[in-house]
Scaffold this motif. Structure first.
Motif, PDB file in Angstrom:
ATOM      1  N   PRO A  87       0.820  -1.231   0.000  1.00  0.00           N
ATOM      2  CA  PRO A  87       0.000   0.000   0.000  1.00  0.00           C
ATOM      3  C   PRO A  87       0.846   1.270   0.000  1.00  0.00           C
ATOM      4  O   PRO A  87       0.440   2.276  -0.598  1.00  0.00           O
ATOM      5  CB  PRO A  87      -0.806  -0.143   1.291  1.00  0.00           C
ATOM      6  N   GLU A  88       2.015   1.218   0.617  1.00  0.00           N
ATOM      7  CA  GLU A  88       2.878   2.403   0.647  1.00  0.00           C
ATOM      8  C   GLU A  88       3.528   2.706  -0.696  1.00  0.00           C
ATOM      9  O   GLU A  88       4.192   3.731  -0.853  1.00  0.00           O
ATOM     10  CB  GLU A  88       3.957   2.275   1.727  1.00  0.00           C
ATOM     11  N   ASP A  89       3.352   1.829  -1.677  1.00  0.00           N
ATOM     12  CA  ASP A  89       3.818   2.118  -3.034  1.00  0.00           C
ATOM     13  C   ASP A  89       2.814   2.963  -3.811  1.00  0.00           C
ATOM     14  O   ASP A  89       3.092   3.388  -4.940  1.00  0.00           O
ATOM     15  CB  ASP A  89       4.074   0.817  -3.808  1.00  0.00           C
ATOM     16  N   THR A  90       1.646   3.178  -3.217  1.00  0.00           N
ATOM     17  CA  THR A  90       0.631   3.994  -3.873  1.00  0.00           C
ATOM     18  C   THR A  90       1.155   5.409  -4.106  1.00  0.00           C
ATOM     19  O   THR A  90       1.615   6.077  -3.176  1.00  0.00           O
ATOM     20  CB  THR A  90      -0.640   4.057  -3.003  1.00  0.00           C
ATOM     21  N   ALA A  91       1.109   5.839  -5.369  1.00  0.00           N
ATOM     22  CA  ALA A  91       1.653   7.142  -5.735  1.00  0.00           C
ATOM     23  C   ALA A  91       1.413   7.388  -7.217  1.00  0.00           C
ATOM     24  O   ALA A  91       1.044   6.469  -7.953  1.00  0.00           O
ATOM     25  CB  ALA A  91       3.149   7.203  -5.446  1.00  0.00           C
ATOM     26  N   VAL A  92       1.648   8.620  -7.624  1.00  0.00           N
ATOM     27  CA  VAL A  92       1.761   8.921  -9.038  1.00  0.00           C
ATOM     28  C   VAL A  92       3.221   8.719  -9.416  1.00  0.00           C
ATOM     29  O   VAL A  92       4.110   9.273  -8.767  1.00  0.00           O
ATOM     30  CB  VAL A  92       1.319  10.363  -9.353  1.00  0.00           C
ATOM     31  N   TYR A  93       3.440   7.907 -10.428  1.00  0.00           N
ATOM     32  CA  TYR A  93       4.793   7.582 -10.864  1.00  0.00           C
ATOM     33  C   TYR A  93       5.121   8.393 -12.120  1.00  0.00           C
ATOM     34  O   TYR A  93       4.335   8.424 -13.075  1.00  0.00           O
ATOM     35  CB  TYR A  93       4.911   6.090 -11.155  1.00  0.00           C
ATOM     36  N   TYR A  94       6.292   9.011 -12.099  1.00  0.00           N
ATOM     37  CA  TYR A  94       6.752   9.840 -13.199  1.00  0.00           C
ATOM     38  C   TYR A  94       8.047   9.276 -13.764  1.00  0.00           C
ATOM     39  O   TYR A  94       8.922   8.857 -13.011  1.00  0.00           O
ATOM     40  CB  TYR A  94       7.032  11.261 -12.716  1.00  0.00           C
ATOM     41  N   CYS A  95       8.167   9.327 -15.079  1.00  0.00           N
ATOM     42  CA  CYS A  95       9.464   9.031 -15.671  1.00  0.00           C
ATOM     43  C   CYS A  95      10.133  10.358 -16.030  1.00  0.00           C
ATOM     44  O   CYS A  95       9.461  11.367 -16.274  1.00  0.00           O
ATOM     45  CB  CYS A  95       9.349   8.124 -16.880  1.00  0.00           C
ATOM     46  N   GLY A 115       7.708  13.075 -17.752  1.00  0.00           N
ATOM     47  CA  GLY A 115       6.450  12.608 -18.292  1.00  0.00           C
ATOM     48  C   GLY A 115       5.297  13.105 -17.433  1.00  0.00           C
ATOM     49  O   GLY A 115       5.487  13.769 -16.413  1.00  0.00           O
ATOM     50  N   GLN A 116       4.089  12.727 -17.835  1.00  0.00           N
ATOM     51  CA  GLN A 116       2.902  13.272 -17.196  1.00  0.00           C
ATOM     52  C   GLN A 116       2.478  12.525 -15.935  1.00  0.00           C
ATOM     53  O   GLN A 116       1.643  13.016 -15.201  1.00  0.00           O
ATOM     54  CB  GLN A 116       1.723  13.279 -18.190  1.00  0.00           C
ATOM     55  N   GLY A 117       3.040  11.377 -15.681  1.00  0.00           N
ATOM     56  CA  GLY A 117       2.691  10.629 -14.490  1.00  0.00           C
ATOM     57  C   GLY A 117       1.603   9.602 -14.741  1.00  0.00           C
ATOM     58  O   GLY A 117       0.712   9.803 -15.563  1.00  0.00           O
ATOM     59  N   THR A 118       1.693   8.503 -14.021  1.00  0.00           N
ATOM     60  CA  THR A 118       0.676   7.457 -14.077  1.00  0.00           C
ATOM     61  C   THR A 118       0.415   6.987 -12.650  1.00  0.00           C
ATOM     62  O   THR A 118       1.339   6.794 -11.866  1.00  0.00           O
ATOM     63  CB  THR A 118       1.120   6.298 -14.996  1.00  0.00           C
ATOM     64  N   LEU A 119      -0.855   6.844 -12.308  1.00  0.00           N
ATOM     65  CA  LEU A 119      -1.247   6.567 -10.927  1.00  0.00           C
ATOM     66  C   LEU A 119      -1.219   5.073 -10.638  1.00  0.00           C
ATOM     67  O   LEU A 119      -1.835   4.276 -11.367  1.00  0.00           O
ATOM     68  CB  LEU A 119      -2.650   7.117 -10.659  1.00  0.00           C
ATOM     69  N   VAL A 120      -0.534   4.723  -9.568  1.00  0.00           N
ATOM     70  CA  VAL A 120      -0.522   3.357  -9.064  1.00  0.00           C
ATOM     71  C   VAL A 120      -1.200   3.352  -7.700  1.00  0.00           C
ATOM     72  O   VAL A 120      -0.798   4.094  -6.801  1.00  0.00           O
ATOM     73  CB  VAL A 120       0.921   2.819  -8.939  1.00  0.00           C
TER      74      VAL A 120
END
Length: 124
Positions: A87-95, A115-120
């Motif tokens: 659960p602590e990996d939940t975040a918006v991930y950006y390259c 990049g624009q980010g992708t939600l995990v």
């Protein structure tokens, strides 16, 4: 330079996801490509990085052994394979990408392109 991140989604704890970052607009052979993430209410933090030429990598301690960064030269794409998600990996991930490396790869200030980010989202 354009970076297009994709692959985020909702997954249960213990599951896996693979993020992709499609890069265009440059020849990236001299670049370092990074993944960063920003959880709700927290600052953006380093996750992993890879030097396009040679493939050397670096990881944040929190993801070592669970995440793997890789690149596909033919597709100009960088991947972040994530296993044993928490659960602590939940975040918006950006390259992100940088050609000029002035400091440690985790120093996000040196990355010029994002990049624009992708939600995990990892549910417990």
């Amino acid at each position: 330079v354009q970076l297009q991140a994709s692959g985020g989604g909702l997954v249960q704890a213990g599951g896996w996801l693979r993020l992709s970052c499609a890069a265009s607009g440059r020849t990236f052979s001299s670049y370092v490509m990074g993944w960063f993430r920003q959880a709700p209410g927290k600052e953006r933090e380093f996750v992993a990085a890879i030097r396009w030429s040679g493939g050397s990598t670096n990881y944040a301690d929190s993801v070592k052994g669970r995440f793997t960064i890789s690149r596909d030269n033919a597709k100009n794409t960088v991947y972040l394979q994530m296993y044993s998600l928490k659960p602590e990996d939940t975040a918006v991930y950006y390259c992100a990408a940088t050609r000029v490396v002035r400091s440690a790869w985790y120093d996000q200030g040196q990355y010029r392109y994002w990049g624009q980010g992708t939600l995990v989202t990892v549910s417990s």
